[in-house]
Write a protein that holds these residues in place. Structure first.
Motif: not given
Length: 242
Positions: A163-172, A174-182, A186-192
């Motif tokens: 499940e994605v739990t947060g973000r940093l930025g948006s598609s406006d 371009g590429a941005f970051l998503l937070q997820f829980k594992l 909590y970890y982060w990864t890039g949409t790229w």
């Protein structure tokens, strides 16, 4: 008689260990404190349909213990007087009542994205899952910040949906970051690294408020959009006059 006392003692010790385990889970990340900006209702759950447990006075500060996936409601640890002892009893543990407050009534210090999703579980509830992504071996993932020093290895052998739990930025941008829980972290990864973002990600809280320049950028974009609407209105009036 001795056996009965021994069983009671073991039960008590087990409860103490469970409470300590829950407390350790709450404090796994730096604490977050919230301050009430208006007289606010403390609800038994994240929504106005839940019972009102107490009224929080303006300017009072509490420790946050959880949040909803979209960040619209924050759970706090409340030790004051409740409106109805019977209604509050299922949500009270060791004298602490865990209730929910709408985010727009609060100002906070710290990173609310690190708060446990759904908070301290006192009663059995169900909710709709947030956006999900599929991750697997070779994924670029980070814990804490996002730079080479915070990169961590993928801890599993195969692919899993999280499940994605947060973000940093948006598609406006371009590429941005998503937070997820594992595994309760909590970890982060890039949409790229994912090939894009899942549907519904804009409903998640944006961590941009943690960074001064991000807050400036958000305000600048808001002001630019407002100025563009004013300019369009002026242009429309001139064309009507012409």
């Amino acid at each position: 008689m001795k056996l009965k006392r021994l069983l009671l003692l073991m039960t008590f010790l087990l409860l103490v260990l469970l409470v300590r385990s829950a407390a350790a889970q709450e404090t796994d990340y730096p604490p977050v404190y919230v301050t009430v900006q208006d007289n606010a209702a403390l609800r038994a759950g994240p929504g106005r349909h839940w019972d009102k447990l107490a009224v929080l006075p303006f300017g009072t500060t509490y420790r946050a213990t959880g949040r909803t996936v979209d960040g619209d409601w924050l759970q706090i640890a409340y030790e004051g007087v409740v409106l109805d002892d019977e209604a509050a009893q299922p949500f009270t543990v060791n004298g602490v009542t865990y209730g929910w407050v709408a985010y727009w009534l609060l100002a906070w210090s710290g990173d609310i994205l690190q708060l446990p999703i759904d908070g301290v579980k006192t009663v059995a509830t169900a909710r709709e899952a947030g956006p999900t992504i599929t991750i697997g071996p070779g994924l670029y993932m980070y814990e804490g910040g996002v730079d080479p020093s915070t990169q961590v290895d993928y801890p599993l052998d195969g692919y899993v949906q999280v499940e994605v739990t947060g973000r940093l930025g948006s598609s406006d941008a371009g590429a941005f970051l998503l937070q997820f829980k594992l595994n309760n972290r909590y970890y982060w990864t890039g949409t790229w690294a994912l090939g894009g973002a899942p549907r519904g990600y804009l409903e998640l809280p944006d961590a941009g408020y943690l960074f001064p320049y991000s807050r400036l950028l958000i305000e600048l974009r808001s002001e630019a959009a407002r100025a563009n609407r004013v300019l369009s209105d002026i242009g429309g009036r001139w064309r009507a006059l012409d």
